[in-house]
Design a protein around this motif. Structure first.
Motif, mmCIF file in Angstrom:
data_model
loop_
_atom_site.group_PDB
_atom_site.id
_atom_site.type_symbol
_atom_site.label_atom_id
_atom_site.label_comp_id
_atom_site.label_asym_id
_atom_site.label_seq_id
_atom_site.Cartn_x
_atom_site.Cartn_y
_atom_site.Cartn_z
ATOM 1 N N ARG A 15 0.675 -1.142 0.018
ATOM 2 C CA ARG A 15 -0.102 0.126 0.239
ATOM 3 C C ARG A 15 0.757 1.389 -0.171
ATOM 4 O O ARG A 15 0.694 1.957 -0.780
ATOM 5 N N MET A 16 2.051 1.312 0.667
ATOM 6 C CA MET A 16 2.826 2.408 0.900
ATOM 7 C C MET A 16 3.483 2.783 -0.524
ATOM 8 O O MET A 16 3.548 3.731 -0.989
ATOM 9 N N ASN B 296 2.246 1.640 -3.303
ATOM 10 C CA ASN B 296 1.205 2.183 -4.374
ATOM 11 C C ASN B 296 1.009 3.883 -4.026
ATOM 12 O O ASN B 296 0.735 4.620 -5.002
ATOM 13 N N MET B 297 1.148 4.153 -2.660
ATOM 14 C CA MET B 297 0.695 5.648 -2.417
ATOM 15 C C MET B 297 1.853 6.593 -3.007
ATOM 16 O O MET B 297 1.767 7.567 -3.695
ATOM 17 N N LEU C 114 1.237 6.931 -6.686
ATOM 18 C CA LEU C 114 0.198 7.877 -7.142
ATOM 19 C C LEU C 114 0.600 9.396 -6.824
ATOM 20 O O LEU C 114 0.151 10.267 -7.776
ATOM 21 N N ARG C 115 1.412 9.754 -6.091
ATOM 22 C CA ARG C 115 1.940 10.962 -5.774
ATOM 23 C C ARG C 115 2.684 11.528 -6.957
ATOM 24 O O ARG C 115 2.679 12.501 -7.308
ATOM 25 N N VAL D 129 5.641 10.766 -0.579
ATOM 26 C CA VAL D 129 4.284 10.979 -0.051
ATOM 27 C C VAL D 129 4.024 12.324 0.812
ATOM 28 O O VAL D 129 2.939 12.795 0.801
#
Ligand SMILES: [Fe+2]
Ligand SMILES: [Fe+2]
Length: 389
Positions: free
Chosen positions: A192-193, A195-196, A199-200, A253
């Motif tokens: 998840r990290m 992916n985060m 996305l940024r 992030v």
């Protein structure tokens, strides 16, 4: 149960072990400890532990007091067992039922499973009794298998596992299942990290982080081979490196979109904010509980440092930069040069290698020059395995 009965001693030990285990963060170390304590509690001479992913069991650890007492090493192996009823471990994994076998040479002919004597043939060890337990999580899903071999009587002869020992073995199976659950949760959080961060920053795409992870691994293999790093150490490190390198830019992030996605060049102040992604990433990973956390933190803080001290954020140099960060730095640049950026077309392998080669000893660790040059074709193939979609 009196204070002097063996069961009292076992119970006392089990209670103490609970506390010790909760302090261990690293999954492999924890599984090793669970296996050792399960063996002590049941008087088992040997044992092994498997984890389950999909329909496959992955062998993780083996222990064997008799082989160690002979002054021999337990053969280091990596193997898998299909989850079906043909093997003892597979049977337990597929049915979720415990299996206690008094003598593996007398398994009834109509049983679906048989005893695989390969290990005995290789080592000269003789397996007699076995107790195989499922590691089930609190939703009764099997996540692994714990196998104990040869309960020993006071004379050191193998005897069947007594039914009185089974509750102790079950207790350790529960502990191992909790450890596995925790490791799986960590892995999910990690993805998840990643992916985060993806996305940024439009440059930190899924394929890019995968390529950096895969190329870092490839470079490490080449370095480890040239430096004769022993196999068990190499396997542990490479497993951790693959994921840890993928998190190199996780600190992005914490950087504002206005800077991260700015099309033109950055101002001096904006560049300083952008460069703070190394410290932010290290901050996110600062609770160094496991070897993974530690390696990921070293990579996050050190992947823009240069060998000659001209990098950022600290201007660290030479061995002051962790080996993992030095390896990831080479993989990150290798991938960036071979990729399309808004200011350039993707470079071919020749141009990439020609540009990077003189940078070893200045930007990059000179000790990585030979591992890099001897593996450029493999690196190129590896990175091409993750095309931008
Ligand atoms: Fe970075
Ligand atoms: Fe990157």
């Amino acid at each position: 149960m009196t204070q002097h009965s063996p069961d009292y001693g076992r119970l006392e030990r089990v209670l103490q072990v609970d506390g010790v285990l909760s302090e261990i963060g690293d999954l492999d170390i924890l599984l090793e400890k669970v296996l050792l304590e399960a063996r002590i509690a049941t008087g088992a001479d040997a044992g092994s532990v498997y984890t389950m992913e999909g329909d496959t069991l992955f062998f993780r650890h083996a222990q064997n007091d008799t082989i160690v007492a002979r002054g021999e090493r337990i053969p280091y192996t990596r193997f898998t067992v299909p989850v079906n009823k043909n093997s003892m471990a597979g049977f337990v994994a597929s049915t979720g039922e415990m299996l206690s076998i008094p003598d593996v040479s007398r398994i009834p002919a109509d049983s679906s499973y048989s005893f695989d004597d390969l290990y005995d043939r290789v080592t000269g060890y003789r397996t007699v009794s076995s107790l195989t337990l499922p590691l089930s999580n609190n939703r009764h899903r099997v996540v692994g298998v714990l196998q104990l071999i040869n309960a020993l009587n006071p004379d050191g002869a193998p005897v069947p596992f007594s039914s009185e020992l089974i509750p102790f073995a079950r207790h350790f199976a529960v502990l191992a299942a909790i450890a596995l659950e925790r490791a799986m949760m960590t892995r999910t959080l990690l993805l998840r990290m990643i992916n985060m961060a993806e996305l940024r920053d439009p440059r930190e795409t899924g394929p890019h982080v995968n390529r950096v992870g895969a190329c870092a691994l490839c470079l490490y293999d080449s370095w480890a081979c040239l430096n004769s790093i022993p196999d068990p150490e190499r396997s542990t490190d490479r497993d951790v490196l693959r994921m840890a390198a993928m998190l190199h830019d996780v600190g992005k992030v914490g950087i504002a979109d206005s800077i991260l996605k700015k099309p033109g060049p950055l101002t001096r102040d904006e560049r300083m904010i952008m460069e703070s992604h190394c410290n932010i990433g290290a901050g996110i990973l600062s609770k160094c509980e496991t070897s993974f956390d530690e390696m990921a933190r070293e990579i996050a803080i050190g992947h823009h440092e240069n060998w000659d001290g001209s990098g950022y954020p600290a201007g660290a140099r030479r061995d002051g930069i962790s080996l993992w960060a030095r390896i990831t730095a080479v993989a990150d640049v290798f991938d960036a040069l071979g990729s399309r950026r808004c200011y350039k077309d993707p470079w071919d392998l020749y141009r990439t290698v020609e540009t990077m080669t003189p940078l070893f000893g200045r930007k990059f660790d000179p000790g990585l020059k030979e591992p890099f040059l001897s593996t450029t074709a493999v690196l190129w193939e590896t990175r091409n395995a993750y095309p931008e979609s």
